[in-house]
Scaffold this active site. Structure first.
Site, short mmCIF file in Angstrom:
data_model
loop_
_atom_site.label_atom_id
_atom_site.label_comp_id
_atom_site.label_asym_id
_atom_site.label_seq_id
_atom_site.Cartn_x
_atom_site.Cartn_y
_atom_site.Cartn_z
CD GLU A 1 -3.08 -1.02 2.12
OE1 GLU A 1 -3.16 -0.01 2.85
OE2 GLU A 1 -3.91 -1.93 2.14
CD GLU B 1 -3.98 -5.35 4.22
OE1 GLU B 1 -2.73 -5.38 4.32
OE2 GLU B 1 -4.66 -4.36 4.52
#
Ligand code: IDC
Length: 290
Positions: free
Chosen positions: A129, A217
């Site tokens: 991320e 995720e």
């Protein structure tokens, strides 16, 4: 494993879908990565375990690399022993630009790739991320090229997962400017209480453009890890990913007091994980591996 067009395949070239959990940060929750917990996950049908190596804050990898590596190696060995694939996740988050610790990442992945070059079970996720004011083409892609190069010096064909800006939701930029090289996949993350049809549409568009997507995720909660469980939207996502043969890891294998945690508080994994130790989120996730 190989990447063929947008699809992950096994040695015979048939589509292969990996499903499992992600650890919470190993700095805080290493205990669920032991051999008996991995065995329980495998019995439920999980075939991959992601291990989140946070770079920050205090006591994480940058400050305490030896401790992080010890926990990581324990987790990798337990997952491999349970016959699962394992994702080594360089978990940047507050450090929003992966270039901030690029030197450390290079050393880290050089060590991993040398150690595991002969193990077919290890997958590398080079930056969780990226976020903040950064761009795919100017920041993340050059970082990825450098780290991929480092890994490929020792391991020519391991699967490598690459993050992208806006917390792994900027697939449009990847579509416009993809990396070259083999066995590369791009990550997309979602939390069912926050991210809905518009993100599935982005993934579909990426797949239609030949971009291999791995959901390394996702959570049944909102993006802050709490709220919900958002059962209806979670089911939409699970059906979508099954339909598109998208591999996934659920956040997270821990007993923290937050909705996204798969385990009830106090869950003791020393003798595996019993059904009664699964949280509401964990129950949905564990019955979706198969
Ligand atoms: C969250 C954890 C929470 C922790 C926080 C900061 O659930 O316990 O306090 O990180 O470290 C992500 C991140 C992931 C987040 C998760 C939920 O990759 O590290 O974990 N999330 O907020 N992206 C979107 C959501």
């Amino acid at each position: 494993l190989h990447v063929n067009g947008p699809v992950l395949t096994d040695e015979q070239g048939s589509p292969m879908v990996l499903r499992g959990t992600s650890s919470h940060g190993i700095t805080w929750y290493p205990r669920y990565l032991n051999g008996s917990a991995m065995k329980t996950l495998a019995e439920y049908g999980a075939n991959v375990q992601r291990i989140a190596v946070y770079t920050e804050p205090e006591n994480a990898y940058i400050e305490a690399p030896v401790q992080s590596l010890n926990y990581l190696y324990m987790g990798i060995e337990s997952a491999l022993a349970a016959d699962m694939y394992v994702i080594v996740d360089w978990h940047i988050l507050k450090d929003s630009d992966p270039n901030e610790y690029a030197e450390e990442a290079k050393e880290f992945f050089a060590e991993m790739a040398q150690k595991y070059k002969n193990s077919k079970g290890v997958i590398y996720e080079i930056c969780n991320e990226p976020n903040g004011n950064i761009s795919w083409s100017k920041d993340v892609k050059p970082y990825a090229e450098e780290i991929i190069n480092t890994i490929r010096t020792y391991d020519s064909d391991a699967i490598i997962l690459v993050g992208n800006p806006q917390w792994d939701q900027d697939l449009d930029s990847v579509v416009a400017d993809r990396l070259s090289g083999n066995n590369i996949m791009y990550t997309c993350h979602f939390y069912a209480g926050t991210h809905t049809q518009w993100l599935r549409d982005k993934i579909t568009n990426a797949l239609n453009n030949g971009i291999p997507v791995f959901v390394s995720e996702w959570g049944t909660s909102s993006a802050d890890g709490n709220g919900g469980v958002f059962t209806d939207e979670t089911n939409k996502w699970l059906n979508y990913m099954a339909d598109k043969k998208i591999s996934w890891c659920n956040w997270s294998l821990c007993d923290k007091n937050e909705t996204s945690a798969a385990l009830n508080q106090g869950a003791n994994a020393s003798e595996g994980l019993s059904d009664s130790e699964l949280s509401d989120s964990g129950k949905i996730v564990f019955r979706s591996f198969k």
